[in-house]
Motif scaffolding. Structure first.
Motif, PDB file in Angstrom:
ATOM      1  N   TRP A  39     -38.707 -37.167  -0.650  1.00 55.01           N
ATOM      2  CA  TRP A  39     -38.848 -38.067  -1.791  1.00 55.01           C
ATOM      3  C   TRP A  39     -38.131 -37.198  -3.032  1.00 55.01           C
ATOM      4  O   TRP A  39     -37.573 -37.927  -3.782  1.00 55.01           O
ATOM      5  N   SER A  40     -38.102 -36.054  -3.100  1.00 51.81           N
ATOM      6  CA  SER A  40     -37.894 -35.331  -4.331  1.00 51.81           C
ATOM      7  C   SER A  40     -36.248 -34.978  -4.263  1.00 51.81           C
ATOM      8  O   SER A  40     -35.706 -34.675  -3.229  1.00 51.81           O
ATOM      9  N   CYS A  88     -43.162 -37.542 -12.964  1.00 51.79           N
ATOM     10  CA  CYS A  88     -42.070 -38.202 -12.070  1.00 51.79           C
ATOM     11  C   CYS A  88     -42.343 -39.607 -11.368  1.00 51.79           C
ATOM     12  O   CYS A  88     -43.507 -39.688 -11.251  1.00 51.79           O
ATOM     13  N   GLU A  89     -41.415 -40.513 -11.352  1.00 47.51           N
ATOM     14  CA  GLU A  89     -41.717 -41.951 -10.874  1.00 47.51           C
ATOM     15  C   GLU A  89     -40.511 -42.024  -9.884  1.00 47.51           C
ATOM     16  O   GLU A  89     -39.175 -41.927 -10.393  1.00 47.51           O
ATOM     17  N   ASN A  90     -40.936 -42.720  -9.017  1.00 44.78           N
ATOM     18  CA  ASN A  90     -39.782 -43.224  -8.136  1.00 44.78           C
ATOM     19  C   ASN A  90     -40.055 -44.840  -8.064  1.00 44.78           C
ATOM     20  O   ASN A  90     -40.782 -45.363  -7.458  1.00 44.78           O
ATOM     21  N   THR A  92     -37.937 -47.156  -7.231  1.00 43.02           N
ATOM     22  CA  THR A  92     -37.794 -47.993  -5.859  1.00 43.02           C
ATOM     23  C   THR A  92     -38.843 -47.928  -4.791  1.00 43.02           C
ATOM     24  O   THR A  92     -38.915 -49.124  -4.216  1.00 43.02           O
ATOM     25  N   HIS A  93     -39.582 -46.768  -4.810  1.00 41.19           N
ATOM     26  CA  HIS A  93     -40.400 -46.861  -3.619  1.00 41.19           C
ATOM     27  C   HIS A  93     -41.918 -46.937  -4.268  1.00 41.19           C
ATOM     28  O   HIS A  93     -42.838 -46.724  -3.284  1.00 41.19           O
TER      29      HIS A  93
END
Length: 108
Positions: A39-40, A88-90, A92-93
């Protein structure tokens, strides 16, 4: 981001940040990244990678982009305990993480 501990504000998402209390050290958005098995995608080699030294203690404005915020009123620098945190934010997922440490600041 720095937040005076007396405000009892430790947001868990970017949308939860109260910018009247938070002093922004750095903003960075990852875009156009290839899918990976992790993920990172932290890029430690990018210029000016965020660290707490990127914002001088006692500065009059933070590093929020595109508009700098004044460091005054509720978030004016003072001797006290602070939360120093990263969010932190993703998008997309729909995943995120946050982490805070406590530090003591003594202003002379």
């Amino acid at each position: 981001m720095w937040i005076n501990k007396k405000h009892n504000h430790r947001p868990e998402s970017i949308s939860g940040i109260d910018f009247s209390k938070a002093i922004v050290v750095d903003v960075f958005e990852h875009t156009n990244m290839d899918q990976n098995d992790r993920w990172s995608h932290v890029n430690f080699d990018r210029p000016n990678f965020p660290d707490i030294s990127r914002l001088m203690i006692g500065a009059s404005t933070d590093n929020n982009t595109p508009t700098l915020n004044d460091i005054s009123n509720l978030k004016a620098w003072e001797s006290n305990d602070y939360y120093v945190g990263v969010i932190c934010e993703n998008t997309t997922h729909h995943m995120g993480l946050f982490y805070y440490i406590e530090v003591s600041l003594v202003m002379d």
